[in-house]
Scaffold this active site. Structure first.
Site, short mmCIF file in Angstrom:
data_model
loop_
_atom_site.label_atom_id
_atom_site.label_comp_id
_atom_site.label_asym_id
_atom_site.label_seq_id
_atom_site.Cartn_x
_atom_site.Cartn_y
_atom_site.Cartn_z
N ASP A 1 -0.20 -7.27 4.49
CA ASP A 1 -0.94 -8.15 4.80
C ASP A 1 -0.17 -9.39 5.13
O ASP A 1 -0.48 -10.46 5.87
CB ASP A 1 -1.54 -8.56 3.26
CG ASP A 1 -2.83 -7.81 3.16
OD1 ASP A 1 -3.40 -7.16 4.34
OD2 ASP A 1 -3.50 -7.75 1.93
N ASP B 1 1.42 -6.69 -4.64
CA ASP B 1 0.41 -6.74 -3.23
C ASP B 1 1.05 -7.60 -2.60
O ASP B 1 1.11 -8.92 -2.96
CB ASP B 1 -0.82 -6.76 -3.84
CG ASP B 1 -1.87 -6.45 -2.68
OD1 ASP B 1 -1.67 -7.12 -1.70
OD2 ASP B 1 -2.78 -5.80 -2.90
N SER B 2 1.31 -7.78 -1.47
CA SER B 2 1.85 -8.83 -0.31
C SER B 2 0.91 -9.88 -0.20
O SER B 2 1.46 -11.01 0.30
CB SER B 2 2.51 -8.23 0.87
OG SER B 2 1.38 -7.92 1.87
N CYS C 1 -5.25 -18.35 20.12
CA CYS C 1 -5.36 -17.30 20.79
C CYS C 1 -4.44 -16.28 20.42
O CYS C 1 -3.43 -17.02 20.27
CB CYS C 1 -5.31 -17.28 22.43
SG CYS C 1 -6.60 -18.19 22.84
N THR D 1 0.90 -1.23 0.17
CA THR D 1 0.10 0.12 0.06
C THR D 1 1.03 1.35 -0.17
O THR D 1 0.32 2.31 -0.66
CB THR D 1 -1.14 0.10 1.26
OG1 THR D 1 -1.81 -0.94 1.03
CG2 THR D 1 -1.68 1.26 1.36
N1 ASP Z 1 -2.91 -5.66 0.25
C1 ASP Z 1 -2.03 -4.81 0.81
C2 ASP Z 1 -0.55 -5.58 0.81
O1 ASP Z 1 -0.42 -6.29 1.55
C3 ASP Z 1 -2.26 -4.41 1.98
C4 ASP Z 1 -1.08 -3.26 2.55
O2 ASP Z 1 -0.13 -3.13 2.13
O3 ASP Z 1 -1.50 -2.48 3.63
O4 ASP Z 1 0.31 -5.41 -0.01
#
Ligand code: ASP
Length: 339
Positions: A91, A58-59, A275, A13
Site C-alpha cells: 500500500d 500493515d503498511s 494524471c 501481505t
Molecule cells: N495492506 C497491505 C500492506 O500494505 C497490502 C499489501 O501488502 O499488499 O501492508
C-alpha cells in the site's frame, strides 16, 4: 565471491496470515521462507540473514517515523552486508522507496523493496517468486546501486514507482520512467539507466507528519476547502494535484487568492498532475499561468509519492527556503526528468 544480503521484514501481505478480522502480519517469516526453499535452492542464492521487526505492520499504518526506522536499519548494517531487501506492504511501498532514496543518497549497494499481493503462507502466491528474484537481483555481481522496487518481473526505480493495481499481481509500474530491468526467462537490466554511485550522503532526520499536505483539485472545489487544508496547523508545504499538464480553475478568484496568500506566507506550493503519466508545464495553458506568477513550483514528472517524501526530507533538513526551491526542481536521486 558470495554476497551477503540483509532482508528486513517490516510486515505487509508477504508475511501475513488469514485471521478472523482479515489478513494480519505475523512473525516467523524467515522460517517460513527457509521451509519453502530446499538445500539445493539455498546454494543458488546469495547468503542472507533476516532482520524481523518486533512491531510488524500493515503498511497502511506506516508513518514517516517508520521511514527513519528502515533507513536506520540499512545505515547501521551498511558495512556488514552487500545489499538489502526490504519486505514491505504494497500500500505505501512507493512512499517508503521514495523516502529511502532521499535519505540514502549516494548508495553504493542495492536496496530493493518487495512484497506480494498474496502471502507466502498461501498455496498459490506471488511472494516466493518476488522474494527469490529480489535476492538474486540484490546479489548481482555488478550491483544496482540504488533504491528499487522489484515486483512481478519489473525492477523499478523506487522514487519513480507507484502502486497502480489493487489486486493484480503486476501491482507496480513507473509511468514516467522506463523500467530498470525486466525478469522473464532471463534477468535483463538496463544498466545505462542506473544511477552511478556517488559520495554517500545519508541523512535520517526527524520528520513532522503534519508538514506536508495534499490538495487535490476537483470541479467546483470551494476555496474554503482549499484554505482548510492549507491552513491546518503545522503545514509548511502543499502538493497541489492539478489537472493534465498542471492546470487548475484560475477563474475561481477566491481559490487563487488562497494560494497566493499561502505562498506569500512562506508555504511551499508544488504543482503535480493528477494524471498517472504526466509532466507539469505551468503556463502551457492560460489557466495555469497564474501559478508561475504566484511562485508555485512545478513538480515536473515526479510521482506523488516521490514529491511527498522529497518535501518531507527537505523540510526536515533544509532551512533556507530558496535552497529548498532549487532542490525541489533538481534531481536528488533520479526522481525527476530535467530537459
Ligand atoms: N495492506 C497491505 C500492506 O500494505 C497490502 C499489501 O501488502 O499488499 O501492508
Amino acid at each position: 565471491m558470495s554476497k551477503k544480503i540483509l532482508v528486513i521484514y517490516t510486515g505487509g501481505t508477504i508475511g501475513m496470515q488469514a485471521s478472523d478480522s482479515g489478513y494480519v502480519a505475523v512473525p516467523g517469516f524467515e522460517q517460513l521462507l527457509r521451509n519453502r526453499l530446499d538445500n539445493s535452492h539455498h546454494a543458488l542464492l546469495p547468503e542472507f540473514e533476516v532482520l524481523e521487526y518486533e512491531q510488524l505492520i500493515d503498511s497502511a499504518n506506516l508513518r514517516p517515523d517508520n521511514w527513519r526506522q528502515i533507513a536506520s536499519s540499512i545505515s547501521d548494517n551498511y558495512a556488514r552486508y552487500d545489499g538489502f531487501i526490504v519486505l514491505h506492504g504494497t500500500d505505501t511501498m512507493a512512499f517508503t522507496a521514495s523516502a529511502l532514496s532521499f535519505m540514502l543518497q549516494g548508495l553504493g549497494k542495492p536496496v530493493i523493496l518487495t512484497g506480494s499481493q498474496i502471502p507466502l503462507s498461501q498455496l498459490r502466491n506471488d511472494a516466493l517468486d518476488n522474494m527469490i528474484t529480489a535476492l538474486l537481483l540484490a546479489g548481482e555481481s555488478r550491483p544496482v546501486n540504488e533504491v528499487c522496487v522489484y515486483f512481478n518481473g519489473r525492477l523499478l526505480r523506487g522514487n519513480r514507482a507507484s502502486k497502480v493495481k489493487a489486486t493484480g499481481l503486476d501491482a507496480f509500474d513507473s509511468p514516467n520512467f522506463p523500467w530498470l530491468g525486466q525478469v522473464g526467462i532471463h534477468i535483463e537490466l538496463h544498466r545505462q539507466l542506473l544511477i552511478q554511485p556517488a559520495a554517500e550522503k545519508f541523512q535520517i532526520p526527524e520528520f513532522d507528519p503534519a508538514a506536508v499536505a495534499i490538495l487535490q483539485i476537483y470541479p467546483g472545489m470551494p476555496a474554503t476547502t482549499a484554505a482548510a487544508i492549507i491552513n491546518q496547523p503545522g503545514v509548511r508545504a502543499v502538493i497541489i494535484q492539478s489537472y493534465g499538464v498542471g492546470n487548475l480553475p484560475d477563474a475561481d478568484a477566491e481559490l487563487i487568492a488562497v494560494l497566493r496568500e499561502a505562498a506569500a506566507g512562506g508555504i511551499q506550493l508544488l504543482n503535480l498532475s493528477r494524471c498517472l503519466q504526466a509532466q507539469v508545464s505551468q503556463g502551457a495553458y492560460a489557466c495555469s499561468a497564474v501559478l508561475n506568477e504566484i511562485g508555485v513550483i512545478s513538480g515536473g514528472d515526479m510521482t506523488l509519492e516521490a514529491a511527498f517524501a522529497k518535501l518531507h526530507l527537505l523540510l526536515a533538513t533544509e532551512s533556507d527556503p530558496q535552497a529548498m526551491r532549487e532542490q525541489l526542481q533538481r534531481s536528488l536521486a533520479g526522481e525527476i526528468s530535467l530537459d
